[in-house]
Structure formats: structure tokens, C-alpha cells
Write an enzyme that holds these catalytic residues in place. Sequence first.
Site, mmCIF file in Angstrom:
data_model
loop_
_atom_site.group_PDB
_atom_site.id
_atom_site.type_symbol
_atom_site.label_atom_id
_atom_site.label_comp_id
_atom_site.label_asym_id
_atom_site.label_seq_id
_atom_site.Cartn_x
_atom_site.Cartn_y
_atom_site.Cartn_z
ATOM 1 N N LYS A 112 39.001 30.012 51.725
ATOM 2 C CA LYS A 112 38.999 29.815 50.274
ATOM 3 C C LYS A 112 38.959 28.329 49.901
ATOM 4 O O LYS A 112 38.465 27.963 48.846
ATOM 5 C CB LYS A 112 40.242 30.452 49.638
ATOM 6 C CG LYS A 112 40.458 31.932 49.942
ATOM 7 C CD LYS A 112 39.358 32.808 49.377
ATOM 8 C CE LYS A 112 39.736 34.282 49.345
ATOM 9 N NZ LYS A 112 39.781 34.899 50.674
HETATM 10 C C1 LIG Z 1 39.402 36.155 51.105
HETATM 11 C C2 LIG Z 1 39.332 36.321 52.571
HETATM 12 C C3 LIG Z 1 38.414 37.202 53.177
HETATM 13 C C4 LIG Z 1 37.489 38.057 52.357
HETATM 14 O O1 LIG Z 1 36.502 37.306 51.693
HETATM 15 P P1 LIG Z 1 35.736 37.940 50.445
HETATM 16 O O2 LIG Z 1 34.927 36.828 49.902
HETATM 17 O O3 LIG Z 1 36.789 38.408 49.488
HETATM 18 O O4 LIG Z 1 34.920 39.063 50.972
HETATM 19 C C5 LIG Z 1 38.391 37.270 54.550
HETATM 20 N N1 LIG Z 1 39.238 36.551 55.311
HETATM 21 C C6 LIG Z 1 40.135 35.706 54.779
HETATM 22 C C7 LIG Z 1 41.052 34.964 55.668
HETATM 23 C C8 LIG Z 1 40.206 35.554 53.390
HETATM 24 O O5 LIG Z 1 41.107 34.702 52.876
#
Ligand SMILES: *Cc1c(COP(=O)(O)O)cnc(C)c1O
Length: 494
Positions: A112
Amino acid sequence: MEIKYSSTRGSGGKVTASQAILKGLAEDGGLFVPDQMPSFTVPLDKLASMTYQETAYEVMKLFLTDFTEDELKACIRGAYDSKFDTDVIAPLVKKQDAFYLELFHGKTIAFKDMALSILPYLMTTAAKKNGVTNEIVILTATSGDTGKAALAGFADVPGTSIIVFYPKDGVSPIQEKQMVTEPGKNTMVVGVNGNFDDCQTGVKKLFNDSDLAKRMADKGYQFSSANSINIGRLVPQIVYYVYAYGQLLKQGEIKSGDKMDVVVPTGNFGNILAAYYAKQIGLPIGTLYCASNENKVLFDFFGSGTYDRKREFILTSSPSMDILISSNLERLIYKIAGNDAEKNAAFMKQLTGDGEYSITDDMRAELDSFIGGFATEEETAKEIADVYKDTGYVIDPHTAVASYVCRDKAKAKKTKTVIASTASPYKFTRSVMMAIDADKYGDMEDFELVDELNKLSGVKIPQAIESIRTAPILHDTVCEIEGMLDVVEKKLGL
Ligand SMILES: *Cc1c(COP(=O)(O)O)cnc(C)c1O
């Protein structure tokens, strides 16, 4: 070429990129999508010698066409700096036949950070461009990782404040500790007695509450979103797929023009949608493997053409993927419906009303570059243990879901396959260490496990973990699902 944005549900007309970033979600509840797909014009073989920041500029300028070169470059400079613990920002690491694209070297050690490091810069620049004088209140639902990354990005940014809702019992201990110790003066963190879908639905409802919007405007506030429904999150995520292709070229693994496959551990469908957009602008991506955990609503969708959220919500060791309503899928549905907002809106209405919808055969044919896969909890744990045993490399449970799907589905193919590695194993230490040796580590405390992981992997303990060892808890608000509005009203003094 100027790109404008319109809602996947049709109303509201077209807005500029900066306006779409400010709004977050369209007023009719739809998501903003570009009115045309730009093309990447940099020759592919040049990618090998471009830095992450240079790549970011070349990709983002295609979508954020109302930002000037100076504005965009300033945003990129501010975001991708020494906050990241490696100069290359997103290293591509080869282990056996797989390439792990490590997206967790930012401040909060999950992918993120790749987008949320830059979103506050994009947002404040967008506010200036549009003469916005209201305080921007970022309202965010999190399955664990967005929350802390958004808090870290927006903490003490003038002209903004941020409220984060997370499922009280649905995140890892370290994820929770990271959030509730957030010191930023303009931040608020709230546990909700519900799951992530409840938080996300609640937040969307607040966004669409026109009475609330009016009362906020009277006091000089307006909402925006740091969730992946914001185009300002999606666009920066396209960058690292282009960058990964450059790294494969640089490492001599492919020749310019060769295809690359990607495997993406998926929850809200934001990360994999960014890969799809990368393919749309001309990056030679072959297959997109959509990897789910036991909440495998997307695996079923790609197999059958029916999206059915009516099922038990399962809490897994990859909590950031514990999602049954994948918001960003709406952008794909809109696209494969022939950019038909009316058709898309009807599907979304069915999803809300009946809990399911089925796409047409013509639409299914448009999904031929996607393959769904999933890993059970047992398979995920075994993947962590196997990769460690075979290579000494320690991966987190989210990455392990993708790594398993890669072996399961993509192994036999010759195409180079990039696994999106979305979190540091330090963020999910307990699950990781239990997967490696439950007998040995079962009785240890969280931070003992951190030290053990350090011994085992030889990877330095990230600052993000060190800093919460002793940090005081600063947020302890908990509310019911119905109480979210109340929390916002109190916080803003409405
Ligand atoms: C948010 C997240 C995901 C999923 O990503 P999306 O964009 O919501 O599909 C996978 N792994 C981690 C560690 C995340 O923080």
C-alpha cells in the site's frame, strides 16, 4: 492527449484527473475510469536503464494529464525518497524460477505504501489546482494495510485529516498495533465490530450521504478517499509493473517485446487491475493470475462468470485479502461491458440487492487474459515453509498465496512470471513462524518472534517494527457498524 474521468455508473459527466483524485468516489457511487486508454510511448528497451522515479513519471503523466511536469515530478520526488529502505524502491528478487517483486520497502512494510506515499502529494496538489480551501477529510476502510499506510502518508499534512475504520477482530496483532500507535495529530483510528466488507460498505454509505456532505461543507470540510477506489491510488500502482519489466530486461531474463506473466495476491482487485491497465497501455503482459485465499469469490467468478458474495466470510492468515466485495472489479466489469455504464450499474444493483450477478458470454470472452487461482490456509502455510526450506527466503502469507498459485498454475510455462510480493514477513510474523515450525515457535510472544525471524532470515528488522515495540497506544475508539456516522459527526463537531 487529455484524459478525463467519468463514473462507471454513468452520471455526473466528465472530470479532470485532479478532480477525480479529490472526489475519490463518483457521486452516484461509481468509480472513476479514464475515458480512453493512453499508450506508453517510451521504447521498451529503454526501461532497463530507467530509475523507479523516471518510470513513475513516464507512466503517471499518461493518466494525470492536468498535472504539469513540475507538479508531477515534485510529487514523485517527495514520495519515492529515503522513506523507502532501498534506492531501487521495488527490488525484483529471483528465487528458483520465480521473480518476487518486493513492494514492501516503504514506511509501513506493505505494498500500500507504493501508492499511499504519493497520494497525499497528489491530493494537496489537486486541491491547490482546483482552488479547494476546505479541509480534506480522508475517510478510509482498511483490511489492515491501507490503514497504516494512509495514516503514515497523511499524518500532519496541512489541510487534511484522516479517519480510519478497521475490523476490530479482523487484522493481525502487528497491523493493529501499527495503527493504534499512530501519533499524527490529524489522525483518528476506529475499530468496528464487523468485518472488512462492513467497514467498506459503511464508508461508501458515508460518502454517498448528501445531507452529511452538506453539513460538512458548511463547516469547511469535504471527504476524499485513500482506498484503491481512488484513481490516485490506482495510477501509481501501474508503475511497478512497468518497472518490473525493465528489471527483467536489465537482468537479461527477457528480450525487449517478450511477454511477462504476473501473479497478484488479490483482495479488493486494485493491485491486479493496475497490472491490467499496464497491459492496456502496451506493456507486454501475457496472463494475469488472480490469486485468492479461502475467500475465493474471484476464483469462482473467473471460472463461472458469476460473482456471488453470498457465502461465509472466512478469517485467514492473509487478512488483507479477506474480502468478498472486491470494489475495483467494477472498473473491469465496466470495461468488458464495452464501457457501458448502464449495463455496469445494473450488475452492481444486482450485487447489492441479490448478492450476485452473472456476466454475458461476450463479456467472459474479454477476460481471456485472466486466470483465477486460490490457496487454502494449509497450502499457504506449506508454501511459506517450502520456499524457506528450498531457498532460505521468507515470504509473508499474502505473497505465499500468490507463490502457491504460481507453482500450481504457471509453473509449466516458459514465460517469466513476476509474483507481486505485497508484505514483509515481519508484518505477519506469527503466521509466518508458525508455518515454518509450529512446535518451536508456538509459545513465543510477538516480539520474540520478530527476533527469531531476524535470526532465521538474516533480513534486518524494519524500522516500522522497531518503532512499535514500545510505542504507546493512542487510539482506543471502538464502534458498531451503525455507529460509524456518529463517530464522524463527533470527530468533525457536526
Ligand atoms: C491490500 C493487500 C492485498 C490485496 O490487494 P488489493 O489491491 O486489495 O487486491 C494483498 N496483500 C497485501 C499485503 C495487502 O496489503
